[in-house]
Design an enzyme around this catalytic site. Structure first.
Site, mmCIF file in Angstrom:
data_model
loop_
_atom_site.group_PDB
_atom_site.id
_atom_site.type_symbol
_atom_site.label_atom_id
_atom_site.label_comp_id
_atom_site.label_asym_id
_atom_site.label_seq_id
_atom_site.Cartn_x
_atom_site.Cartn_y
_atom_site.Cartn_z
ATOM 1 C CB SER A 126 4.250 9.702 0.185
ATOM 2 O OG SER A 126 5.723 9.759 0.559
ATOM 3 C CD GLU A 128 9.655 8.544 -1.557
ATOM 4 O OE1 GLU A 128 9.908 8.303 -3.369
ATOM 5 O OE2 GLU A 128 10.629 8.257 -0.685
ATOM 6 C CE1 TYR A 151 4.038 5.248 -0.724
ATOM 7 C CE2 TYR A 151 5.831 5.836 -1.343
ATOM 8 C CZ TYR A 151 5.294 5.644 -0.359
ATOM 9 O OH TYR A 151 5.129 6.424 0.719
HETATM 10 P P1 NDP Z 1 3.826 1.202 7.134
HETATM 11 O O1 NDP Z 1 4.914 0.417 6.640
HETATM 12 O O2 NDP Z 1 4.231 0.876 8.681
HETATM 13 O O3 NDP Z 1 2.387 0.329 7.228
HETATM 14 C C1 NDP Z 1 1.753 -0.035 6.157
HETATM 15 C C2 NDP Z 1 0.236 -0.321 6.587
HETATM 16 O O4 NDP Z 1 -0.135 -0.629 4.895
HETATM 17 C C3 NDP Z 1 -0.090 -1.490 6.956
HETATM 18 O O5 NDP Z 1 -0.574 -1.818 8.188
HETATM 19 C C4 NDP Z 1 -0.029 -2.605 6.154
HETATM 20 O O6 NDP Z 1 -0.732 -3.794 6.455
HETATM 21 C C5 NDP Z 1 -1.465 -2.255 5.475
HETATM 22 N N1 NDP Z 1 -1.090 -2.324 4.142
HETATM 23 C C6 NDP Z 1 -0.007 -3.107 2.036
HETATM 24 N N2 NDP Z 1 -0.894 -3.567 1.811
HETATM 25 C C7 NDP Z 1 -2.603 -3.687 2.238
HETATM 26 C C8 NDP Z 1 -3.564 -3.472 1.607
HETATM 27 N N3 NDP Z 1 -3.425 -4.564 0.138
HETATM 28 N N4 NDP Z 1 -4.817 -4.046 2.214
HETATM 29 C C9 NDP Z 1 -4.771 -3.101 3.397
HETATM 30 N N5 NDP Z 1 -3.830 -2.839 4.055
HETATM 31 C C10 NDP Z 1 -2.823 -2.999 3.801
HETATM 32 O O7 NDP Z 1 3.170 2.780 7.079
HETATM 33 P P2 NDP Z 1 3.433 3.977 8.365
HETATM 34 O O8 NDP Z 1 3.532 3.687 9.569
HETATM 35 O O9 NDP Z 1 4.763 3.336 7.981
HETATM 36 O O10 NDP Z 1 3.274 4.715 7.089
HETATM 37 C C11 NDP Z 1 1.642 5.128 7.102
HETATM 38 C C12 NDP Z 1 1.669 5.656 5.690
HETATM 39 O O11 NDP Z 1 1.564 6.802 5.051
HETATM 40 C C13 NDP Z 1 1.409 4.447 4.564
HETATM 41 O O12 NDP Z 1 0.295 4.511 3.453
HETATM 42 C C14 NDP Z 1 2.535 5.186 3.924
HETATM 43 O O13 NDP Z 1 2.177 4.490 2.667
HETATM 44 C C15 NDP Z 1 2.486 6.725 4.534
HETATM 45 N N6 NDP Z 1 3.337 7.682 4.345
HETATM 46 C C16 NDP Z 1 4.691 7.334 5.426
HETATM 47 C C17 NDP Z 1 5.749 7.899 5.889
HETATM 48 C C18 NDP Z 1 6.810 7.533 6.720
HETATM 49 O O14 NDP Z 1 8.300 8.181 6.265
HETATM 50 N N7 NDP Z 1 6.417 6.463 7.071
HETATM 51 C C19 NDP Z 1 6.248 9.100 4.753
HETATM 52 C C20 NDP Z 1 4.914 10.255 3.806
HETATM 53 C C21 NDP Z 1 3.728 8.844 4.362
HETATM 54 P P3 NDP Z 1 0.412 -5.123 7.213
HETATM 55 O O15 NDP Z 1 0.568 -5.057 8.667
HETATM 56 O O16 NDP Z 1 -0.174 -6.518 6.367
HETATM 57 O O17 NDP Z 1 1.632 -4.513 6.091
#
Ligand code: NDP
Length: 342
Positions: A126, A128, A151
């Protein structure tokens, strides 16, 4: 005929994971998506994909579950999309954020290293990780890491491990340093979706709106939408565009990290104006800043300079903030109607 490729998406229920699954299916991949084992059978972002992708239970804090997926499916490509992804929750859950967001990716890299070492790996970094950087308008791949919240610091650890695994083991691992990206599949924890859902509720005169992360109605009885710092600025792109960049990174001859952004940025006020204008409402009559929603530290203001991605991957963003907010508002109006929210 070329052998069908297999991709594993860790965290397929996310907005990015679900769009990525659609993209990979359209390219002929066999797609294996992992989700966390819960009691719920409903996963809104991937309901339409059930039957088209293989679902496996795996958790980033459970290495055995990740090992099993790699052993069983021997993927060509692994996309680690999962994380504790809500920056706000990272202050209230710093240990869990470290376990999942910092160490979780290392569990994925280890599973690949031991059980399918030739697989190419994408890690969701990210912007971040650059949250505390000052004096820089446009971040690129050389901008020094300086995270300023739990984070971002967890993501920074995982990001540095990407390079470590490349150099130590010769693995094909790369990271996308992604600026904010949104879509109708964004969770209600995030400001753009709060705005689009809030606007949709106000437009339709909804009396029982969905609740925010504090368990309070998104729009209160006085018709006010509660947000945090209205002057905070972000570089917002469209998730559907960004998953193409992830795939492109894994198709290159050498693994490299890339900044993915739109090279624009806007304030929360600007996003409110775009969303409210779309349905003929005045944002200033409905939006208030609620101190309970302010972050303890804000990230500094930067745009994502994607020129390296453009040069090497041929990638460019197609959707920018105004159109994005309009797509999200239209989708939330449909969502409220389809779910018969009154
Ligand atoms: P989301 O917040 O939509 O989804 C996060 C995902 O991680 C969900 O599928 C969630 O599962 C899963 N998850 C959480 N905890 C665990 C765990 N312990 N084990 C396995 N799975 C887990 O993410 P985004 O689509 O917005 O973002 C995708 C990735 O990109 C993330 O890593 C995010 O940090 C990163 N990112 C996102 C940005 C953005 O602006 N969207 C910017 C930069 C990076 P569940 O459905 O069960 O909660």
């Amino acid at each position: 005929m070329a052998k069908q490729k297999t991709a594993v998406i860790i965290g397929v229920t996310s907005q990015d994971g679900s769009y990525l699954a659609e993209l990979l299916l359209s390219k002929g991949y066999k797609v294996v998506g992992t989700l966390r084992r819960t009691t719920s059978m409903v996963h809104e972002n991937i309901e339409h994909l059930k039957g088209k992708i293989i679902l496996e239970a795996a958790d980033l804090i459970d290495p055995e579950s990740l090992n099993k997926v790699m052993i069983t499916h021997q993927p060509d490509e692994v996309y680690n999309i999962a994380s504790q992804s809500v920056p706000g929750d990272a202050w209230t859950h710093p240990f869990y954020t470290g376990e999942v967001t910092a160490l979780g990716p290392v569990r994925v890299f280890e599973a690949v290293r031991h059980f399918c070492p030739n697989a190419r790996v994408y890690q969701a970094t990210s912007r971040e990780i650059l949250g505390g950087v000052t004096g820089v308008d446009r971040a690129n791949e050389s901008t020094p890491i300086f995270a300023n919240n739990p984070y971002g610091i967890a993501k920074a650890y995982a990001h540095m491990m990407v390079d470590c695994y490349r150099k130590s083991y010769g693995m094909f691992v790369c990271a996308g340093i992604l600026f904010n990206h949104e879509s109708p599949r964004r969770s209600l924890h995030f400001v753009t979706r709060k705005i689009s859902m809030g606007v949709a509720c106000l437009k339709l005169g909804i009396k029982n709106p969905p609740v925010n992360e504090m368990g309070e109605p998104l729009v209160d009885a006085q018709g006010k939408l509660h947000l945090g710092d209205l002057n905070a600025r972000r570089d917002w792109g469209y998730s559907k565009d960004y998953v193409e960049a992830m795939w492109l990174m894994l198709q290159q001859s050498e693994p490299k990290d890339y900044v993915i952004g739109t090279d624009t940025n806007f304030s929360i006020k600007d996003a409110c104006k775009a969303a409210f204008d779309h349905v003929g409402l005045n944002w200033e009559e409905h939006v208030i800043s609620n101190a309970k929603l302010l972050r303890p530290t804000e990230i500094t203001d930067m745009r994502g300079d994607y020129s390296a991605a453009k040069r090497d991957l041929g990638w460019e963003p197609k959707v920018f903030m105004k159109e994005l907010m309009e797509i999200m508002v239209d989708s939330d109006i449909e969502w409220l109607k389809n779910h018969q929210v009154k």
